[in-house]
Every structure is written in C-alpha cells, then in structure tokens.
Design an enzyme around this catalytic site. Sequence first.
Site: not given
Length: 536
Positions: A191, A312, A318, A325
């Site tokens: 979980h 970024s 970043k 992704e």
Amino acid sequence: MPAAGEPTPRTDADPAAGPAASPGGGPQSAGAAQANPKPWGGRFTAATDRAVEAFTASIDVDRRLLEVDIRASQAHARMLGACGVLPPEEARTLVEGLEEVRRRLQSGEFELDPALEDVHMNVEHLLGRVVGPLAGKLHTGRSRNDQVATDMHLYMKEALGRLIAAVRDLQRALVEKAEAHLDVIMPGYTHLQRAQPVLFAHHLLAYFWMLERDAGRLADARRRTGWCPLGAAALAGTGFPLDRERVARELGFARVYPNSMDAVSDRDYLLEFLAAGSILAMHLSRLCEELVLWSSEEFGFIELADTYCTGSSIMPQKKNPDVAELVRSKTGRVYGALFSLLTVMKGLPLTYNRDLQEDKPGVFDALDTLEAALPLCAGMIRTMRVRADRMEAALERDFSAATDLADYLVERGVPFREAHRIVGELVLHCIRAGRRLQDLTLDDLRSHSPLFGPEALGRLSPRAVVEARKLYGGTARQAVERQLAEARAILAAAAEQAAGDGFTRPGSPGQGLAGGGSPGEGSPGAVAGGQASPAP
C-alpha cells in the site's frame, strides 16, 4: 480540371501503371490502353480518385517490409522455377533482378512511389525497370493476401527475436546491480506504506522474474510466426503445382498453414505479440514508477545518471526523471495498439478484408516503443547510484520488525491472532511515547506479554528480520544468492540459445525460431530438413 469529387484522370505515363500488358501477355497498343492503369485495373472503367489513392495507400507504413518482401519474392521465384511453373532461366532472372532492386534501393538509385499503393507493387514495378515485362510473372500463383501475410510473419519473427534479446539485456542489468549491492537493506512496501525490510537485490530481482515471464510469452508468440502462408493465394489456394514446403524451408518457417482461408486472414500472432507486449510495457512502467519515486528527495534511495535525466526551463536546480516518466506513459500506446487490432478483427468475416491493412501501424508502433524503452531501462539501472545510507535510514523510522515479534510469541504457543493483538498494542505504545521498537527494553516487552525473553530483543534489527527469511524465495542473503544463481543460469541458457538463433544482442538480425519445439512438427504441413538450395 475535374469537379470536386470526380476522379482525377491519369495519363498513360503515370508511374503507377507499371508495365502495361495485353490479355495475351504482350504490350498493349496505345489505343487499347485501359481506363485504370493499376495492375488490377483491367475491369475498371475509370481511374481511381486521388483522394481514394491517398486514403488506401499503405506504403508509408509497410515500407519497412521491403527487405522481407524481396526475400520472400526471391524464394517464390526459385520455387516457380524448381516446380516447372516458370522456365529455370526466367526464374533465375527474376531472382537476380530482385537482388538488383535491393541494391539500387539501398544505394538510393531507386525510390518507392506512394502512387503504387504498397511495398509489394513498388517492388514489382521496380523489378519491371530491371527485367522488363518478365516482372509480371513474379506474381504467378500468388496474391497480395498471402504475400503480405508472409512478409509480416517474417518481419515479426525477426522483430520478436530482437525484442527478446533486449528483455534479456535488461534482466542482465538487474542481476548485475543486485549482485553489486547484495548487502543493502531497504524498506519493503505494501500500500506504499513501509511493511518489512528486504534486500535491495531481492526487490530488483522481482523485476527479473516478471521479465522472465515476458520473455516466455514473446518466445511463444514468436513460435506462432513460424507458419508460412505463401501458397494460399487470395483465399482458396492456387491451381499451379507449387511446392509450399520448399518456400517455407528456404524462408526458415517450421511449417505451412494447413488451411488457405486461415492463412490469409490470421492475425492471431500479431494479437499475441501485442498482448505479451502490453504486459511487458506494464512491467516496464512499474519499474519506472519505482525509479521515479526512489529518485525523489522524499525517498532519495537512488540517483539517476545525468545522461538519463533532463532539466527545467525555469528552475535551475531541477533534475527530472523524464526518461522513466516517458516509458511509464508510453505504456498506453502499446495498450492502444492491442485494443485497436482486437477491434479491427472482431467483426471480420473470412477471409481477407481491407480492414487488415490497419494491422501494421499499431504493431509497428508498439514494436518501436518497446525496442526503444528496453535499452533505456537497462541503461538507467546500470548507471544509477544506489544510496544505501538513505535506504537504511528509512528503516530506522518504522516498525517493520513487528511481525517478527508476533512470530516470536507464536513460537511460544500464542495463537497468531492473539500475538498480532499484543504486538499491535506494543506498536501503539511506541507511537504515543515517540519511541522505536529498537528502543524498547526487555521490561517494556514483558509489560505486554510475560512470554517475551531476552532473545526477542535480537529480532528487532532490520538485518535480523531480513536474515530470518531463509526459505526459498525469501529475502535472506542465502535465499537471494540462490535466486541469483538461478537467474544467471537462465541468462546463460538464453544466451546459448540466442547465439544459435542469431540473436546474441539487442538489435541483431536473426533467422531461427525462439523457444522449444516448432509448432506442428511431425504433422503433414511440417517442413523437414534444412534450408532449401538457393538455385532455381
């Protein structure tokens, strides 16, 4: 200029016409030119509308079948000569002409023409430029229906071999990383909540076994590409005395289709690939999801190499896990290809329907997606930095030894449900007091159950919890070492098989069939012996 919606007339010089021939086989006179110059235009009274040509053309998609189309056509021509359907010298000229077409296409001297609909008509047209009207004999005893089916079987057999090799390489990357960090302990989750400590290697190897099932499914799908459709013609076979087994043998097929109607309409092997590919894409997505989580500051378990991240446009600090992704998101493309082809197939009567032209875009896109994603995942695994300190620090803040305390009581006769309650109350006590299980004394333990002895304190460390699970498949070091030995043996056997199959690394071409015995061996349609002689 024709009105909107009317077909645009063509001239006799239209390159789509190909070498014109009279019904008797000779060139037509200018006055007898057919109204529709297509190779199939004899019964038509008007040229095809250009909008229809654009809508029905498939050359932009099926151009990647060019190599296998030429190879299959050469095998067909040799067989026509060997069977006496064509004189041997004509068959030889066709084979040599096709080789010249291949050479000129590779050199850029020849180009494919979208007006010729598909790769098959392009090859025949270019062959006509090399050998003249004799090119029209190549299609003897053959339809584009069994021709494209043969091309797709050949293409998928090789593509699936490359895909399996890429899966194996990702498995190797996981094994290598697991072996290099065999003593690192991390939180295991259910979980997405910390549950029990596990070896980091054990976690990585879970993906090895997922990929092992993927490799098995892909190999099984590849075996299904080993049936040769050529000779089925349009749907009913042909009256020419063709030797289907000879062609199948030369092209590396295991057997021929026993039913001509099934041969030209079967797309199960593509659906099997897409189903297996969808499961594989799902596994890659799960792996990449963990890489995204683990590389975040909130987890900090790994650091992905700069070569697999981007930045970024506005935030200088970043470092984004964009590759992981995108692999995660592209899973939807593979799923979409499966559902698209299932939808195409669900309402088709036997046999061939033009709907089947839509089998290729999704299949090719799914192949491209997976062939790109697999080596990227392997690269991320090989180059990522494992932050063992962050993983072990996370274990200091949880209660993941609670189950082992309950097991301790069970070993002393307490029913598990009662032991569960006692340790649950102990955990609640720690939460309220702001303490960890490791901070408890023997008196603390005995305040909840007199059955706790001094040895219970030795079960509270993450290392002790891990090492207690020595059973096969568990997370103790000796169990994981056994798992690694199995994984290495599987990879060694797969490498040996792939070497004989022609797929020793991702992206390498090959001819053979993956997996065990070929389908249908020993049956009437099975192909016996080695590759046929290339001479016509």
